[in-house]
Motif scaffolding. Structure first.
Motif, PDB file in Angstrom:
ATOM      1  N   PRO A 303    -101.313 -59.589 -25.058  1.00  0.00           N
ATOM      2  CA  PRO A 303    -101.849 -59.697 -23.698  1.00  0.00           C
ATOM      3  C   PRO A 303    -100.734 -59.561 -22.651  1.00  0.00           C
ATOM      4  CG  PRO A 303    -102.733 -61.429 -25.095  1.00  0.00           C
ATOM      5  CD  PRO A 303    -101.640 -60.762 -25.875  1.00  0.00           C
ATOM      6  N   ILE A 304    -101.008 -58.832 -21.590  1.00  0.00           N
ATOM      7  CA  ILE A 304    -100.010 -58.618 -20.542  1.00  0.00           C
ATOM      8  C   ILE A 304    -100.641 -58.834 -19.171  1.00  0.00           C
ATOM      9  CG2 ILE A 304     -98.606 -57.006 -21.875  1.00  0.00           C
ATOM     10  CD1 ILE A 304     -99.963 -54.717 -20.373  1.00  0.00           C
ATOM     11  N   GLU A 305     -99.780 -59.052 -18.174  1.00  0.00           N
ATOM     12  CA  GLU A 305    -100.196 -59.137 -16.781  1.00  0.00           C
ATOM     13  C   GLU A 305     -99.480 -58.046 -16.001  1.00  0.00           C
ATOM     14  OE1 GLU A 305     -99.724 -62.981 -15.115  1.00  0.00           O
ATOM     15  OE2 GLU A 305    -101.185 -63.932 -16.461  1.00  0.00           O
ATOM     16  N   VAL A 306    -100.242 -57.297 -15.234  1.00  0.00           N
ATOM     17  CA  VAL A 306     -99.712 -56.162 -14.477  1.00  0.00           C
ATOM     18  C   VAL A 306     -99.769 -56.500 -12.993  1.00  0.00           C
ATOM     19  CG1 VAL A 306     -99.923 -53.713 -13.994  1.00  0.00           C
ATOM     20  CG2 VAL A 306    -100.523 -54.587 -16.266  1.00  0.00           C
ATOM     21  N   TRP A 307     -98.598 -56.584 -12.366  1.00  0.00           N
ATOM     22  CA  TRP A 307     -98.512 -56.849 -10.922  1.00  0.00           C
ATOM     23  C   TRP A 307     -98.420 -55.505 -10.208  1.00  0.00           C
ATOM     24  CZ3 TRP A 307     -97.788 -62.070  -9.021  1.00  0.00           C
ATOM     25  CH2 TRP A 307     -97.774 -63.023 -10.029  1.00  0.00           C
ATOM     26  N   THR A 308     -99.387 -55.255  -9.329  1.00  0.00           N
ATOM     27  CA  THR A 308     -99.470 -53.955  -8.680  1.00  0.00           C
ATOM     28  C   THR A 308     -99.053 -54.030  -7.212  1.00  0.00           C
ATOM     29  OG1 THR A 308    -101.763 -54.200  -7.915  1.00  0.00           O
ATOM     30  CG2 THR A 308    -101.419 -53.446 -10.195  1.00  0.00           C
ATOM     31  N   THR A 309     -99.017 -52.863  -6.583  1.00  0.00           N
ATOM     32  CA  THR A 309     -98.645 -52.748  -5.170  1.00  0.00           C
ATOM     33  C   THR A 309     -99.839 -52.945  -4.243  1.00  0.00           C
ATOM     34  OG1 THR A 309     -99.032 -50.366  -5.259  1.00  0.00           O
ATOM     35  CG2 THR A 309     -96.795 -51.131  -5.732  1.00  0.00           C
ATOM     36  N   GLY A 341     -93.226 -45.753  -0.739  1.00  0.00           N
ATOM     37  CA  GLY A 341     -94.110 -45.081  -1.674  1.00  0.00           C
ATOM     38  C   GLY A 341     -95.097 -45.993  -2.371  1.00  0.00           C
ATOM     39  N   ALA A 342     -95.019 -47.309  -2.148  1.00  0.00           N
ATOM     40  CA  ALA A 342     -95.954 -48.246  -2.777  1.00  0.00           C
ATOM     41  C   ALA A 342     -97.366 -47.988  -2.262  1.00  0.00           C
ATOM     42  CB  ALA A 342     -95.541 -49.683  -2.479  1.00  0.00           C
ATOM     43  N   VAL A 343     -98.325 -47.867  -3.183  1.00  0.00           N
ATOM     44  CA  VAL A 343     -99.720 -47.628  -2.798  1.00  0.00           C
ATOM     45  C   VAL A 343    -100.330 -48.956  -2.354  1.00  0.00           C
ATOM     46  CG1 VAL A 343    -101.986 -46.881  -3.576  1.00  0.00           C
ATOM     47  CG2 VAL A 343     -99.938 -45.689  -4.376  1.00  0.00           C
ATOM     48  N   LEU A 344    -100.699 -49.031  -1.085  1.00  0.00           N
ATOM     49  CA  LEU A 344    -101.254 -50.261  -0.523  1.00  0.00           C
ATOM     50  C   LEU A 344    -102.768 -50.322  -0.649  1.00  0.00           C
ATOM     51  CD1 LEU A 344     -99.086 -50.350   2.736  1.00  0.00           C
ATOM     52  CD2 LEU A 344     -98.741 -51.696   0.645  1.00  0.00           C
ATOM     53  N   ALA A 345    -103.421 -49.172  -0.600  1.00  0.00           N
ATOM     54  CA  ALA A 345    -104.873 -49.110  -0.717  1.00  0.00           C
ATOM     55  C   ALA A 345    -105.253 -47.735  -1.239  1.00  0.00           C
ATOM     56  CB  ALA A 345    -105.546 -49.370   0.633  1.00  0.00           C
ATOM     57  N   MET A 346    -106.362 -47.684  -1.984  1.00  0.00           N
ATOM     58  CA  MET A 346    -106.826 -46.403  -2.518  1.00  0.00           C
ATOM     59  C   MET A 346    -108.343 -46.449  -2.672  1.00  0.00           C
ATOM     60  SD  MET A 346    -105.877 -44.446  -6.095  1.00  0.00           S
ATOM     61  CE  MET A 346    -104.184 -44.084  -5.596  1.00  0.00           C
ATOM     62  N   VAL A 484     -90.318 -39.310  -0.928  1.00  0.00           N
ATOM     63  CA  VAL A 484     -91.043 -40.539  -1.221  1.00  0.00           C
ATOM     64  C   VAL A 484     -91.848 -40.318  -2.500  1.00  0.00           C
ATOM     65  CG1 VAL A 484     -92.878 -42.093  -0.463  1.00  0.00           C
ATOM     66  CG2 VAL A 484     -91.188 -41.279   1.182  1.00  0.00           C
ATOM     67  N   GLU A 485     -91.781 -41.256  -3.420  1.00  0.00           N
ATOM     68  CA  GLU A 485     -92.495 -41.151  -4.696  1.00  0.00           C
ATOM     69  C   GLU A 485     -93.557 -42.249  -4.756  1.00  0.00           C
ATOM     70  OE1 GLU A 485     -93.491 -39.431  -8.217  1.00  0.00           O
ATOM     71  OE2 GLU A 485     -91.785 -38.781  -6.999  1.00  0.00           O
ATOM     72  N   PRO A 486     -94.858 -41.899  -4.750  1.00  0.00           N
ATOM     73  CA  PRO A 486     -95.900 -42.932  -4.830  1.00  0.00           C
ATOM     74  C   PRO A 486     -95.837 -43.685  -6.160  1.00  0.00           C
ATOM     75  CG  PRO A 486     -96.812 -40.835  -4.093  1.00  0.00           C
ATOM     76  CD  PRO A 486     -95.421 -40.555  -4.568  1.00  0.00           C
ATOM     77  N   TYR A 487     -96.049 -44.990  -6.108  1.00  0.00           N
ATOM     78  CA  TYR A 487     -96.106 -45.783  -7.334  1.00  0.00           C
ATOM     79  C   TYR A 487     -97.063 -46.944  -7.119  1.00  0.00           C
ATOM     80  CZ  TYR A 487     -92.986 -49.275  -5.153  1.00  0.00           C
ATOM     81  OH  TYR A 487     -92.444 -50.230  -4.326  1.00  0.00           O
ATOM     82  N   GLY A 488     -97.587 -47.501  -8.221  1.00  0.00           N
ATOM     83  CA  GLY A 488     -98.584 -48.541  -8.097  1.00  0.00           C
ATOM     84  C   GLY A 488     -98.304 -49.795  -8.887  1.00  0.00           C
ATOM     85  N   ILE A 489     -97.253 -49.813  -9.725  1.00  0.00           N
ATOM     86  CA  ILE A 489     -96.974 -50.969 -10.569  1.00  0.00           C
ATOM     87  C   ILE A 489     -95.623 -51.562 -10.190  1.00  0.00           C
ATOM     88  CG2 ILE A 489     -96.598 -51.764 -12.931  1.00  0.00           C
ATOM     89  CD1 ILE A 489     -98.511 -49.608 -13.864  1.00  0.00           C
TER      90      ILE A 489
END
Length: 713
Positions: A303-309, A341-346, A484-489
């Protein structure tokens, strides 16, 4: 004696002639048969030993029953809020005698019709697949039996390699060696994945039909059996039509194999599905971000926890902005990036349950005039500036005559005005002058990954691209021309808090000189303050560009303010026109609604629009001739040549010529020893007195030579 001799002769004649030794192809055929037989026997012996060893190593039935085969993932927003939990739901274990016969028969019919007769691997199916590969499309058709699928689900991964297939076959035969057919089918039906996090028929039955698996009807069993091939594609909660069509196929196979009476009539479309609560739009983001874990993490099932942007508040604001402003019958998408580049909303669409297709990251559509970003950056890099004069007049380039959205022409205007009012004729001329390949190269430089046409009409955004790529390009402008490189994690941890991955800031590259970024920001700001993007205003500096394609099929707005860059697209999935859709209306209004919330807690930032032009743009090309006047020869008022360092008449101008202020001297050639005649040539005298000084360069007239269709603003 004669008789004895005749007997010997007869005996000699009665002997059979000896066989001639095999030669040529007969000899090689015999050797091949013998070798093949020996190799086959050795192969069978080795296979038998491998299967026997694998069977001895397999866990017991009880151990397999207790083993979970999937991973639980908790997804968190950037502030730690839990936004989604993904992972297995196994429901209740259903024993073989409790599983409805129709469920067993449906699964056997569609997945493995010779399940009860093969030893784990289906020789007939394998031979047929190899025949298809040899005579058809050269690809081996799917040949996995239920036993092979179970072996893969329990012990292996989904890599399509020969080694994995061989191990899968050995393990399948080992399962058949150790367990009965009923036990294998029981394990399979309780372990296989049916989509939506449901593992096993009980979990699937409760998820899709709101009752346990022991109560499954024939139609429900057909729907569940049809899911195994492609859980997401045939899921009844995602696409009821496809789920019913697949179930009809399962029922047809059951009748063909005489597993149900041919007279039985079942209508899967009449099956009552569980009403699934609407899933919020965050799934568009997680569907994009979570597959990246395969690249970021080593293989793990813990089990893992993923902290996103993702910002929860901005996501809600984005969802509201899109749903409130998207025209009826159309779809809307939005992606918002922070300055790094952090994705704030999608938002990938107006309703995730209705369709989980992500139009923000996957759809390729024409961006319209928002593409002019690259045209004008190429022009600025080539020497233009916002005050440069251009002509908004009818123009034809290689048979293509672009028209402005309003139909009129403004005549001579500056670049800033042409961009603010999205003048198509000017964009066409600029693209023609700098080169359409140069514009395409600029777009590639800023992260456009889709194919780019180099026809003249490309300057108006006829090349299809992705919304996230366009947003990334505008974010690079906001960053002063840096990539700028978009990323989400942000990071991934175990349930116990051990960090498995943490995002590191990507190295940035200067894509264009800072003066180009400042110049295009000037143009983008004007487009919002006085031009086609006025609906995007939010009470603080905003820079952006509208885009509308031919016949109002697509509406675009991309812009930035206070370090946040947001792109909005609207249109229909079938690419039909949307009445009244323009980039300066609904998309710009959605941008404004979202951005007012997104930047409310950020300080107001003024844009850097000061153009610090390089020297080559400030001076004529022959600037290198100029230097310190004290180092020059010059001519006095009487026409005499004065040596460097000699006295000057104070009345002389700054160039030492006594001529017009601001005219600079040219270097004086030294007289050659022994040279007769006048001290300096006529050409030199002419240049020395300012007669030969070329005027400052101005943007050259724009030639007309190219493109096909004129999108709107």
């Amino acid at each position: 004696m004669a008789k004895r001799g005749s007997r010997r002769s007869a005996a000699a004649n009665s002997k059979k002639p000896e066989k001639a030794p095999l030669r040529g192809w007969r000899l090689w055929l015999r050797r091949a048969v013998i070798t093949g037989t020996v190799v086959s026997l050795l192969g069978l012996l080795f296979l038998g030993l491998a299967v026997a060893f694998a069977a001895r190593s397999l866990p017991s039935f009880a151990e397999l029953q207790a083993t979970q085969t999937a991973q639980t993932i908790v997804v968190r927003a950037r502030d730690g809020t839990e936004i989604l939990e993904l992972g297995p739901s196994f429901g209740k274990w259903v024993d073989a005698e409790e599983i409805p016969d129709d469920m067993k028969n449906a699964m056997v019919a569609v997945e493995d019709r010779r399940f009860y007769s093969h030893p784990g691997v289906d020789p007939y199916g394998l031979a047929r697949a190899l025949w298809v590969a040899a005579t058809g499309d050269r690809r081996v058709a799917a040949t996995s039996t239920i036993s092979q699928q179970l072996a893969r689900n329990l012990f292996l991964n989904n890599n399509r390699t020969l080694d994995r297939k061989l191990r899968e076959a050995v393990l399948a035969m080992a399962l058949e060696w150790k367990f009965s057919k009923e036990e294998i089918l029981e394990l399979y039906l309780n372990k296989v994945y049916f989509g939506g996090g449901a593992y096993g028929i009980d979990s699937a039955s409760r998820k899709f039909f709101s009752h346990p698996a022991t109560e499954l009807t024939t139609g429900e069993a057909a729907i569940i059996a049809g899911l195994v091939k492609a859980p997401s594609r045939y899921s009844p909660t995602a696409d009821v039509t496809k789920a019913v069509e697949r179930a009809q196929t399962v029922l047809r196979l059951m009748k063909e194999q005489e597993l149900i009476d041919p007279s039985v009539t079942v209508d899967p479309s009449a099956v009552k599905l569980k009403q699934d609560a609407a899933q919020n739009s965050v799934r568009y983001f997680t569907d994009w971000a979570l597959p990246q874990l395969d690249l970021l993490l080593p293989e793990t099932t813990e089990p893992i926890e993923v902290w996103t942007t993702l910002d929860v508040g901005m996501q809600r604001a984005a969802e509201t902005a899109i749903s409130a402003n998207t025209p009826g019958g159309a779809q809307g998408a939005l992606v918002s990036l922070d300055r790094d580049g952090a994705v704030l909303a999608m938002i990938g669409g107006t309703d995730y349950v209705e369709t989980n297709y992500n139009r923000a990251t996957d759809a390729v559509r024409q961006p319209g005039s928002s593409w002019k970003l690259f045209v004008y950056m190429a022009a600025l890099e080539a020497g233009y500036n916002p005050e440069s004069r251009v002509k908004d007049v009818p123009v034809t380039i290689d048979g293509w005559s672009p028209r402005n959205s309003g139909g009129g022409y403004a005549g001579e205007i500056d670049v800033r005005t042409a961009f603010a009012y999205s003048k198509n004729t000017v964009a066409a001329q600029l693209g023609n002058e700098v080169g359409f390949g140069t514009v395409a190269s600029m777009a590639r430089r800023f992260g456009i990954t889709t194919p780019i046409k180099t026809f003249p009409s490309m300057v108006l955004g006829t090349s299809e691209t992705r919304l996230i790529d366009m947003t990334r390009a505008f974010a690079a402008v906001s960053a002063g021309g840096k990539s700028v490189e978009p990323y989400g994690i942000l990071k991934v941890t175990t349930a116990g808090g051990e960090v498995l991955y943490e995002h590191e800031k990507a190295a940035s590259t200067q894509l264009v000189p800072e003066y180009v970024a400042a110049g295009i920001t000037d143009l983008l700001q004007t487009a919002v303050s006085t031009g086609t993007g006025r609906a995007a205003q939010i009470g603080r500096p905003v820079a952006g560009k509208t885009g509308t394609t031919t016949s109002n099929k697509d509406g675009y707005f991309v812009g930035f303010s206070s370090g946040i860059t947001t792109g909005v697209w609207m249109g229909r999935d079938d690419n039909k026109a949307v009445s009244g859709l323009q980039g300066g209306r609904a998309p710009a209004q959605a941008f404004s609604a979202f951005m007012r919330f997104a930047v409310k807690n950020r300080p107001v930032e003024q844009f850097n629009t000061e153009l610090k032009l390089p020297e080559w743009q400030l001076e004529p090309d022959d600037e290198f001739y100029y230097g310190d006047p004290e180092d020059y020869y010059y001519i006095d008022e009487q026409g005499n040549l004065i040596e460097p360092g000699g006295e000057r008449d104070p009345a002389d101008g700054p160039g030492g010529t006594g001529g017009e202020e601001g005219v600079l001297d040219r270097p004086r050639p030294r007289p050659q020893p022994g040279e007769q005649g006048q001290a300096a040539s006529d050409d030199f005298l002419d240049r020395a007195t300012g007669g030969g000084t070329p005027p400052r360069p101005t943007p050259r007239p724009i030639p007309t030579r190219i493109p096909t269709q004129a999108p709107g603003q």
